[in-house]
Design an enzyme around this catalytic site. Sequence first.
Site, mmCIF file in Angstrom:
data_model
loop_
_atom_site.group_PDB
_atom_site.id
_atom_site.type_symbol
_atom_site.label_atom_id
_atom_site.label_comp_id
_atom_site.label_asym_id
_atom_site.label_seq_id
_atom_site.Cartn_x
_atom_site.Cartn_y
_atom_site.Cartn_z
ATOM 1 N N CYS A 227 -6.398 -1.063 8.836
ATOM 2 C CA CYS A 227 -7.427 -2.109 9.257
ATOM 3 C C CYS A 227 -8.765 -2.178 8.392
ATOM 4 C CB CYS A 227 -8.162 -1.790 10.739
ATOM 5 S SG CYS A 227 -6.594 -1.501 12.066
ATOM 6 N N LYS B 15 0.688 -1.178 -0.078
ATOM 7 C CA LYS B 15 0.193 0.224 -0.023
ATOM 8 C C LYS B 15 1.033 1.410 -0.080
ATOM 9 C CE LYS B 15 -1.581 -1.401 3.957
ATOM 10 N NZ LYS B 15 -2.365 -1.658 5.138
ATOM 11 N N GLY C 127 -6.509 3.871 11.435
ATOM 12 C CA GLY C 127 -7.166 2.821 11.128
ATOM 13 C C GLY C 127 -7.475 2.506 9.592
HETATM 14 N N1 LIG Z 1 -4.429 10.513 2.238
HETATM 15 C C1 LIG Z 1 -4.716 9.475 1.712
HETATM 16 N N2 LIG Z 1 -5.523 9.855 0.561
HETATM 17 C C2 LIG Z 1 -6.153 8.570 -0.173
HETATM 18 N N3 LIG Z 1 -5.726 7.513 0.079
HETATM 19 C C3 LIG Z 1 -5.014 7.063 0.974
HETATM 20 C C4 LIG Z 1 -4.504 8.255 2.005
HETATM 21 N N4 LIG Z 1 -3.566 7.548 3.029
HETATM 22 C C5 LIG Z 1 -3.733 6.337 2.697
HETATM 23 N N5 LIG Z 1 -4.510 5.954 1.724
HETATM 24 C C6 LIG Z 1 -5.010 4.661 1.086
HETATM 25 O O1 LIG Z 1 -5.268 3.895 2.265
HETATM 26 C C7 LIG Z 1 -5.019 2.710 2.077
HETATM 27 C C8 LIG Z 1 -4.414 2.269 3.544
HETATM 28 O O2 LIG Z 1 -2.941 2.498 3.419
HETATM 29 P P1 LIG Z 1 -1.866 2.846 4.319
HETATM 30 O O3 LIG Z 1 -0.743 2.841 3.656
HETATM 31 O O4 LIG Z 1 -2.243 4.098 5.028
HETATM 32 O O5 LIG Z 1 -2.119 1.706 5.482
HETATM 33 P P2 LIG Z 1 -1.645 1.500 6.912
HETATM 34 O O6 LIG Z 1 -0.393 2.462 7.204
HETATM 35 O O7 LIG Z 1 -1.496 0.207 6.870
HETATM 36 O O8 LIG Z 1 -2.677 2.262 7.680
HETATM 37 P P3 LIG Z 1 -2.884 2.548 9.229
HETATM 38 O O9 LIG Z 1 -2.534 4.027 9.481
HETATM 39 O O10 LIG Z 1 -3.990 1.910 9.645
HETATM 40 O O11 LIG Z 1 -1.606 1.747 10.068
HETATM 41 C C9 LIG Z 1 -4.419 2.605 0.838
HETATM 42 O O12 LIG Z 1 -5.409 1.941 -0.105
HETATM 43 C C10 LIG Z 1 -3.712 3.808 0.810
HETATM 44 O O13 LIG Z 1 -3.356 3.872 -0.663
HETATM 45 C C1 LIG Z 2 -5.522 -2.812 17.742
HETATM 46 C C2 LIG Z 2 -4.994 -2.064 16.763
HETATM 47 N N1 LIG Z 2 -4.667 -2.699 15.363
HETATM 48 C C3 LIG Z 2 -4.203 -2.207 14.152
HETATM 49 C C4 LIG Z 2 -3.822 -0.483 14.405
HETATM 50 C C5 LIG Z 2 -3.020 -0.121 13.216
HETATM 51 O O1 LIG Z 2 -3.956 1.062 12.855
HETATM 52 C C6 LIG Z 2 -3.974 -0.145 15.627
HETATM 53 N N2 LIG Z 2 -3.759 1.127 15.911
HETATM 54 N N3 LIG Z 2 -4.608 -0.815 16.578
#
Ligand SMILES: Nc1ncnc2c1ncn2[C@@H]1O[C@H](COP(=O)(O)OP(=O)(O)OP(=O)(O)O)[C@@H](O)[C@H]1O
Ligand SMILES: Cc1ncc(CO)c(N)n1
Length: 268
Positions: free
Chosen positions: A212, A176, A209
């Site tokens: 998730c 991602k 989130g």
């Molecule tokens: N600012 C944004 N605008 C549009 N799409 C986004 C943005 N930020 C993340 N995404 C999209 O959201 C989805 C989740 O991606 P991301 O890489 O943020 O996951 P993550 O880091 O695992 O999330 P978390 O913050 O829950 O740990 C992906 O499809 C990503 O391309």
């Molecule tokens: C429990 C839990 N799982 C995943 C994430 C990642 O966003 C979080 N903040 N908390």
Amino acid sequence: MEKVATALTIAGTDPSGGAGIQADLKTFQEVQSYGMSVITSVVAQNTTGVQAIHHVPLEMIEQQLDAVISDIPILAFKTGMIANIDMMKVIAEKIPQIRAPYVMDPVMVATSGDALIEAKARDFLRERLLPFTSLVTPNIPEAEFLTGEKIDSTDDMKRATVVLVERFGAGAALVKGGHMEGEATDFLYDGSSLHSFSSERIDTKNTHGTGCTYSAAITAYLSQGLNLYEAVKAGKHFVTAAIADSFTLGSGHGPTNHWAIRKEKVKQ
Ligand SMILES: Nc1ncnc2c1ncn2[C@@H]1O[C@H](COP(=O)(O)OP(=O)(O)OP(=O)(O)O)[C@@H](O)[C@H]1O
Ligand SMILES: Cc1ncc(CO)c(N)n1
């Protein structure tokens, strides 16, 4: 009687409702799959960070899994936060009994930057659980850790998807691009073809989130019988709408809006 699309999440909690089990169940509900959950850790967290973590005893994780598996057919499942090796062992023992697509969100740190899994458990996740997956959905730092290779470009992202499948045995990999600049582009490699899924980057700090929510939406769509490509495409649409309509709640990274899709339908 109509067949019910059942989806299970095995993950940690978020009392502020934006991530973890709470995000997963809200997403399952919005996508119209029947949601079930096994809790691995109870996490005191909110939009600003993680304050405390209580691990559910191993026997209790096992009993929750047995309770669901012994009684209800599971049509797709996901894992999120699994904090340590002992928990991973319990889950790895049960997975073969669940004959359904498995989506692994390899959760390592919260959006706030707080660690959610023990450092030494990260290798175990790759070695012991990754080979069971139908799909793994790392963000850039998670993909760097799992592959051991630095990711600075879209070419590096594409390469990571292939390495996760060909070298480490994931069923498919979705790397991602939320942590990159420019368009939010994710790459999917399914063992034979590479696909990309793109949306405009939304200017918001409310991304608590998102990972998730995305993996839960993909799991729910798989539980309804969509193929992997269609499930990721629909999941990307879901998470983009949820980020676009996110809430400024709390003083940190606010949560995504899980009913954004419903509002979209009402508007049409
Ligand atoms: N600012 C944004 N605008 C549009 N799409 C986004 C943005 N930020 C993340 N995404 C999209 O959201 C989805 C989740 O991606 P991301 O890489 O943020 O996951 P993550 O880091 O695992 O999330 P978390 O913050 O829950 O740990 C992906 O499809 C990503 O391309
Ligand atoms: C429990 C839990 N799982 C995943 C994430 C990642 O966003 C979080 N903040 N908390």
